[in-house]
Design a protein around this motif. Sequence first.
Motif, PDB file in Angstrom:
ATOM      1  N   MET B 203       7.803 -11.519  -9.530  1.00  0.00           N
ATOM      2  CA  MET B 203       6.392 -11.643  -9.157  1.00  0.00           C
ATOM      3  C   MET B 203       5.843 -10.299  -8.695  1.00  0.00           C
ATOM      4  O   MET B 203       4.705  -9.936  -9.004  1.00  0.00           O
ATOM      5  N   LEU B 206       5.588  -7.787 -11.752  1.00  0.00           N
ATOM      6  CA  LEU B 206       4.580  -8.205 -12.718  1.00  0.00           C
ATOM      7  C   LEU B 206       3.209  -8.388 -12.067  1.00  0.00           C
ATOM      8  O   LEU B 206       2.323  -9.028 -12.621  1.00  0.00           O
ATOM      9  N   HIS B 207       3.055  -7.885 -10.851  1.00  0.00           N
ATOM     10  CA  HIS B 207       1.737  -7.797 -10.198  1.00  0.00           C
ATOM     11  C   HIS B 207       1.103  -9.154  -9.932  1.00  0.00           C
ATOM     12  O   HIS B 207      -0.120  -9.277  -9.944  1.00  0.00           O
ATOM     13  N   GLN B 208       1.932 -10.161  -9.699  1.00  0.00           N
ATOM     14  CA  GLN B 208       1.367 -11.466  -9.419  1.00  0.00           C
ATOM     15  C   GLN B 208       1.033 -11.623  -7.937  1.00  0.00           C
ATOM     16  O   GLN B 208       0.422 -12.611  -7.541  1.00  0.00           O
TER      17      GLN B 208
END
Lengths: 241, 241
Positions: B203, B206-208
């Motif tokens: 997360m 992946l820049h969530q």
Amino acid sequence: MTAGTGSRRERLRKATLDEIHGAVRTLLVEQGPGAVTINAVARQVGMSGPALYHYYASHDELVGAVTAGFLRELATAMEQARETRAEEPVGRRIVAVCRAMRAWAIAHPAEFGWIFAGPISPANRRPESTRHRAGQRFEQILLDLTVELWQTRPFPVPEPDELPESLRTQLAAYSASIDGRLPLEAAHVFLGCWTRLYGLLCMEILHQLDFAYTDLEPVFEECLRELIGALGLDDPDQPAA
Amino acid sequence: MTAGTGSRRERLRKATLDEIHGAVRTLLVEQGPGAVTINAVARQVGMSGPALYHYYASHDELVGAVTAGFLRELATAMEQARETRAEEPVGRRIVAVCRAMRAWAIAHPAEFGWIFAGPISPANRRPESTRHRAGQRFEQILLDLTVELWQTRPFPVPEPDELPESLRTQLAAYSASIDGRLPLEAAHVFLGCWTRLYGLLCMEILHQLDFAYTDLEPVFEECLRELIGALGLDDPDQPAA
DNA sequence: TATGTTTGCTTAATGCCTCTAAATAATCTA
DNA sequence: TAGATTATTTAGAGGCATTAAGCAAACATA
């Protein structure tokens, strides 16, 4: 005017847009992300190539718009789960919304995978992008419920002093960005729940746990139970304790 | 022969392969996944287009080979963290390996993102793929340490009867797939730790979680502390309690 | 050392893709 | 009905994956 709003042209345009979105989705689901090309989409809707540029300025923009539509659909499914239980206590609504989130992801794995791992370009992370706005609505649903819970029946939180300095600073900024609806220590609990839930779902849909599980439903339910515990709620599947 | 193994030709071939991998990596890091094309890679190493097909049969195969190399590099970094602490108790080695995993991911975000969200094609999930084998080695490092911990100082586990039937079945299958080195209830604890740790890292990379955090280091450390608690270990950053 | 095979590489060509430009037909507006 | 707007088309430039055909250097061996 017979139906809907807008002129005849606008209605036709909207119908074409819907058809385009449908074609993208069909290609994505049936042949994978790589099959979603401007030309293939145009073929599917019966136009030839460059005509699509009257609807979207580029391939990226088309993908972004469709992805935002998926996010809206997911958010709507979650909101629906919330609305149909409007009279129940907030704990049950939270659980229902989480289950609706997973149910949508399971029912639409290609779409969910695209939302998460699809267009990771920096452009989609800028606040003004459609993608970003749709994502915010998605994240906000659980936030709203958590705020309601916090206001009606505060859940246990850590002492802010126990949190490391750098974390406290970041949480303060986040707390401010949601207009202080949660104090930083409550925001910390909320973000922990969100991270675990969303993270588990992403790992499942993106096949990162296939080496151990074939069906993550019980794992998700266990995660949900822990989350309920962290929020100080009774088991919402039991009518009363 | 002056150095290395194999004939002159084999050495030259290996050097070219290294150069190709380096070119892929440069393109990936500097211009993103979309820039990694056969032609661009060939240009970078100074050959023209189709020459690359003497090294890899297709674009997919090239990508798979490079990705497997990244996974090997990550696994090696983790193994190194383990080896340099070979004399310390297993709890500290676990923490060191987890930190090494995140350190590599932070230092090589493009590569880590590619490992996770890059080639999700079904071909890369088949057990015979290079990608899959490299992934297994990666997952196995923490498993090995957990097995060692389980054998020397068993950690708390749930009663198998408390686990839902479908979960128990899956855990039994997984336990068998690792030759029973962990009983199913211990496998459950291990998989829970793995899921949280790896999920959080994915997360982050992946820049969530950008909407809330700018630096996840304290979040990761908190996750690590919880993991240590779940494994019944004392705080490994403190010399003695 | 002469010869034939293997290896590394090149250019040519096919068919797909994105996207631009120019032209045409259909539809609205005034 | 005339002009503006919109939807769509064909033509084309440039890139990419991939195959095919061919050339030259390196190698193995008789």
